[in-house]
Design an enzyme around this catalytic site. Structure first.
Site, PDB file in Angstrom:
ATOM      1  N   ASN A 121      23.269  50.118   7.069  1.00 14.16           N
ATOM      2  CA  ASN A 121      23.246  48.815   7.731  1.00 14.16           C
ATOM      3  C   ASN A 121      21.850  48.200   7.539  1.00 14.16           C
ATOM      4  O   ASN A 121      20.852  48.746   8.006  1.00 14.16           O
ATOM      5  CB  ASN A 121      23.564  49.048   9.217  1.00 14.16           C
ATOM      6  CG  ASN A 121      23.620  47.755   9.990  1.00 14.16           C
ATOM      7  OD1 ASN A 121      22.818  46.866   9.757  1.00 14.16           O
ATOM      8  ND2 ASN A 121      24.543  47.648  10.914  1.00 14.16           N
ATOM      9  N   ASP A 137      20.792  45.166   8.508  1.00 13.94           N
ATOM     10  CA  ASP A 137      20.493  44.044   9.415  1.00 13.94           C
ATOM     11  C   ASP A 137      19.008  43.920   9.743  1.00 13.94           C
ATOM     12  O   ASP A 137      18.466  42.810   9.809  1.00 13.94           O
ATOM     13  CB  ASP A 137      21.208  44.256  10.769  1.00 13.94           C
ATOM     14  CG  ASP A 137      22.708  44.111  10.657  1.00 13.94           C
ATOM     15  OD1 ASP A 137      23.201  43.582   9.647  1.00 13.94           O
ATOM     16  OD2 ASP A 137      23.394  44.540  11.613  1.00 13.94           O
ATOM     17  N   HIS A 138      18.367  45.078   9.985  1.00 17.74           N
ATOM     18  CA  HIS A 138      17.015  44.975  10.536  1.00 17.74           C
ATOM     19  C   HIS A 138      15.949  44.700   9.483  1.00 17.74           C
ATOM     20  O   HIS A 138      14.816  44.398   9.828  1.00 17.74           O
ATOM     21  CB  HIS A 138      16.713  46.174  11.423  1.00 17.74           C
ATOM     22  CG  HIS A 138      17.621  46.154  12.623  1.00 17.74           C
ATOM     23  ND1 HIS A 138      17.646  45.092  13.495  1.00 17.74           N
ATOM     24  CD2 HIS A 138      18.595  46.994  13.034  1.00 17.74           C
ATOM     25  CE1 HIS A 138      18.574  45.296  14.414  1.00 17.74           C
ATOM     26  NE2 HIS A 138      19.169  46.449  14.148  1.00 17.74           N
ATOM     27  N   HIS A 158      25.935  42.855   9.823  1.00 17.56           N
ATOM     28  CA  HIS A 158      26.552  42.224  10.993  1.00 17.56           C
ATOM     29  C   HIS A 158      26.063  40.783  11.066  1.00 17.56           C
ATOM     30  O   HIS A 158      24.895  40.535  11.340  1.00 17.56           O
ATOM     31  CB  HIS A 158      26.138  43.018  12.238  1.00 17.56           C
ATOM     32  CG  HIS A 158      26.782  42.554  13.511  1.00 17.56           C
ATOM     33  ND1 HIS A 158      26.546  43.159  14.715  1.00 17.56           N
ATOM     34  CD2 HIS A 158      27.666  41.549  13.767  1.00 17.56           C
ATOM     35  CE1 HIS A 158      27.249  42.551  15.665  1.00 17.56           C
ATOM     36  NE2 HIS A 158      27.924  41.556  15.108  1.00 17.56           N
ATOM     37  N   ARG A 193      25.839  38.031  13.206  1.00 15.65           N
ATOM     38  CA  ARG A 193      26.018  37.763  14.637  1.00 15.65           C
ATOM     39  C   ARG A 193      26.153  36.276  14.879  1.00 15.65           C
ATOM     40  O   ARG A 193      25.673  35.461  14.088  1.00 15.65           O
ATOM     41  CB  ARG A 193      24.827  38.315  15.433  1.00 15.65           C
ATOM     42  CG  ARG A 193      24.761  39.831  15.457  1.00 15.65           C
ATOM     43  CD  ARG A 193      23.663  40.299  16.384  1.00 15.65           C
ATOM     44  NE  ARG A 193      24.088  40.229  17.758  1.00 15.65           N
ATOM     45  CZ  ARG A 193      24.473  41.291  18.491  1.00 15.65           C
ATOM     46  NH1 ARG A 193      24.436  42.497  17.973  1.00 15.65           N
ATOM     47  NH2 ARG A 193      24.847  41.139  19.736  1.00 15.65           N
ATOM     48  N   ARG A 251      20.754  36.240  14.380  1.00 20.59           N
ATOM     49  CA  ARG A 251      19.393  36.748  14.625  1.00 20.59           C
ATOM     50  C   ARG A 251      18.884  37.625  13.492  1.00 20.59           C
ATOM     51  O   ARG A 251      17.697  37.826  13.347  1.00 20.59           O
ATOM     52  CB  ARG A 251      19.324  37.499  15.944  1.00 20.59           C
ATOM     53  CG  ARG A 251      20.029  38.826  15.929  1.00 20.59           C
ATOM     54  CD  ARG A 251      19.850  39.572  17.216  1.00 20.59           C
ATOM     55  NE  ARG A 251      20.620  38.972  18.290  1.00 20.59           N
ATOM     56  CZ  ARG A 251      21.077  39.679  19.343  1.00 20.59           C
ATOM     57  NH1 ARG A 251      20.794  40.965  19.449  1.00 20.59           N
ATOM     58  NH2 ARG A 251      21.783  39.100  20.279  1.00 20.59           N
ATOM     59  N   GLU A 255      30.427  43.506   9.607  1.00 20.65           N
ATOM     60  CA  GLU A 255      30.703  43.662  11.039  1.00 20.65           C
ATOM     61  C   GLU A 255      30.815  42.270  11.628  1.00 20.65           C
ATOM     62  O   GLU A 255      29.960  41.406  11.379  1.00 20.65           O
ATOM     63  CB  GLU A 255      29.564  44.414  11.711  1.00 20.65           C
ATOM     64  CG  GLU A 255      29.468  45.847  11.262  1.00 20.65           C
ATOM     65  CD  GLU A 255      28.285  46.556  11.892  1.00 20.65           C
ATOM     66  OE1 GLU A 255      27.514  45.926  12.642  1.00 20.65           O
ATOM     67  OE2 GLU A 255      28.121  47.740  11.616  1.00 20.65           O
ATOM     68  N   THR A 273      24.808  46.295  19.701  1.00 19.87           N
ATOM     69  CA  THR A 273      26.202  46.414  20.147  1.00 19.87           C
ATOM     70  C   THR A 273      26.311  47.601  21.094  1.00 19.87           C
ATOM     71  O   THR A 273      26.325  48.750  20.661  1.00 19.87           O
ATOM     72  CB  THR A 273      27.116  46.584  18.915  1.00 19.87           C
ATOM     73  OG1 THR A 273      26.778  45.547  17.994  1.00 19.87           O
ATOM     74  CG2 THR A 273      28.567  46.443  19.298  1.00 19.87           C
ATOM     75  N   GLU A 317      35.973  52.978  13.810  1.00 16.77           N
ATOM     76  CA  GLU A 317      34.616  53.533  13.816  1.00 16.77           C
ATOM     77  C   GLU A 317      34.284  53.889  15.254  1.00 16.77           C
ATOM     78  O   GLU A 317      34.338  53.038  16.145  1.00 16.77           O
ATOM     79  CB  GLU A 317      33.608  52.522  13.255  1.00 16.77           C
ATOM     80  CG  GLU A 317      32.195  53.098  13.265  1.00 16.77           C
ATOM     81  CD  GLU A 317      31.194  52.264  12.471  1.00 16.77           C
ATOM     82  OE1 GLU A 317      31.599  51.568  11.513  1.00 16.77           O
ATOM     83  OE2 GLU A 317      30.011  52.312  12.828  1.00 16.77           O
ATOM     84  N   HIS A 337      26.101  54.302  15.168  1.00 19.11           N
ATOM     85  CA  HIS A 337      25.240  53.719  16.213  1.00 19.11           C
ATOM     86  C   HIS A 337      24.276  54.769  16.745  1.00 19.11           C
ATOM     87  O   HIS A 337      24.676  55.788  17.292  1.00 19.11           O
ATOM     88  CB  HIS A 337      26.007  53.109  17.388  1.00 19.11           C
ATOM     89  CG  HIS A 337      25.140  52.156  18.159  1.00 19.11           C
ATOM     90  ND1 HIS A 337      25.097  50.803  17.890  1.00 19.11           N
ATOM     91  CD2 HIS A 337      24.235  52.385  19.133  1.00 19.11           C
ATOM     92  CE1 HIS A 337      24.218  50.237  18.692  1.00 19.11           C
ATOM     93  NE2 HIS A 337      23.673  51.175  19.456  1.00 19.11           N
TER      94      HIS A 337
HETATM   95  N1  PXP Z   1      28.194  50.644  13.205  1.00 19.30           N
HETATM   96  C1  PXP Z   1      28.407  49.495  13.895  1.00 19.30           C
HETATM   97  C2  PXP Z   1      29.818  49.013  14.045  1.00 19.30           C
HETATM   98  C3  PXP Z   1      27.322  48.757  14.414  1.00 19.30           C
HETATM   99  O1  PXP Z   1      27.543  47.616  15.092  1.00 19.30           O
HETATM  100  C4  PXP Z   1      26.017  49.220  14.172  1.00 19.30           C
HETATM  101  C5  PXP Z   1      24.842  48.420  14.659  1.00 19.30           C
HETATM  102  O2  PXP Z   1      24.894  48.238  15.978  1.00 19.30           O
HETATM  103  C6  PXP Z   1      25.845  50.404  13.467  1.00 19.30           C
HETATM  104  C7  PXP Z   1      26.956  51.098  12.995  1.00 19.30           C
HETATM  105  C8  PXP Z   1      24.490  50.948  13.153  1.00 19.30           C
HETATM  106  O3  PXP Z   1      23.821  51.318  14.300  1.00 19.30           O
HETATM  107  P1  PXP Z   1      22.278  51.685  14.196  1.00 19.30           P
HETATM  108  O4  PXP Z   1      21.572  50.460  13.743  1.00 19.30           O
HETATM  109  O5  PXP Z   1      21.930  52.094  15.578  1.00 19.30           O
HETATM  110  O6  PXP Z   1      22.170  52.808  13.202  1.00 19.30           O
END
Ligand code: PXP
Length: 246
Positions: A10, A12-13, A46, A48, A52, A73, A104, A154, A197
């Site tokens: 992921n 996103d960050h 994701h 959002r 963000r 996502e 989330t 998931e 997560h």
């Molecule tokens: N899976 C889902 C469905 C998520 O929404 C997220 C991010 O919240 C993740 C996995 C990855 O979580 P993390 O960033 O804590 O590894």
């Protein structure tokens, strides 16, 4: 060679850091390219409601930059459905979304929201998108996922990750059993279980060892580690730990 356990990264960050300065660095597309190069199995992003981190334009750029499957996502809204249908990602994972939450924080209430989710699931599936629901590992939610006819769930590993952080070994064992039991039940019913997560180098292995789980989606920790060791090393090390646990 088909991998027994896939790693979806992921990104996103990476976009969170980019957006902190409003420019175009660091680019999540570059992260996706690195993940592809080091043997990640998919990119998760994701989009959002408040944009963000990942933005609309990132999705197409990510899809064009690598051949890795994109797991989008998304909240169960008309807006996100339209975007998913326009981009046709390999997979769409429906997640709960509250604007005020930092991340989330819990699973989707698939049982309570059947009527909202059904048409969205149906339209995504009808367009060849592999639908997944991000749910707590509990039987009621799994039943609801079965009724909705999704091929994938998931399991939210947030409570498991919290128990690990708190050093609460009873809760950790309970959470692991819950995820493991529900993964077995999902697989028995023809649903492919994934998990994600809050997974880290320290807590990933017991989850990776659950034999039915086919994919882990991991983001925040990998991007955090990347600050110190680089994304390439972080993804490689996570991959090694997962393979070792399997
Ligand atoms: N899976 C889902 C469905 C998520 O929404 C997220 C991010 O919240 C993740 C996995 C990855 O979580 P993390 O960033 O804590 O590894």
């Amino acid at each position: 060679m088909t991998r027994p356990l896939r790693l979806g990264v992921n990104i996103d960050h990476v976009a969170t850091i980019r957006n902190a300065r409003g420019g175009d660095h660091p680019d999540p597309v570059r992260a996706a390219e690195i993940v592809a190069r080091v043997g990640g199995d998919g990119i998760t992003a994701h989009l959002r409601e408040d944009r963000r981190h990942i933005r609309d334009a990132d999705l197409r750029r990510i899809q064009e930059a690598t051949d890795l499957p994109l797991n989008l996502e998304m909240a169960a809204t008309e807006e996100m459905l339209e975007i998913a249908l326009a981009h046709k990602p390999h997979a769409a994972c429906i997640v709960p979304e509250k604007r005020e939450e930092r991340t989330t924080e819990g699973g989707l209430d698939a049982a309570g929201q059947h009527n909202t989710l059904a048409p969205i699931v149906w339209k995504l599936k009808d367009n060849g998108i592999r639908v997944s629901l991000f749910i707590e590992a509990d039987e009621r939610q799994l039943d609801a996922a079965l009724k909705l006819g999704v091929p994938v769930v998931e399991f939210h590993t947030g409570e498991y990750a919290h128990a690990h952080l708190d050093g609460d070994s009873d809760k950790l064992a309970r959470e692991l059993k819950r995820i493991s039991d529900m993964a077995a039940l999902a697989a028995k019913n023809g649903i492919e279980p994934h998990a994600g997560h809050g997974l880290t180098y320290e807590n990933v292995q017991p989850i990776a060892a659950i034999p039915q789980i086919a994919e882990l989606n991991i983001g925040h920790y990998l991007v955090g580690e990347a600050v110190f060791v680089g994304l390439e090393s972080a993804v490689r090390h996570m991959r090694e730990l997962m393979d070792e646990a399997r």
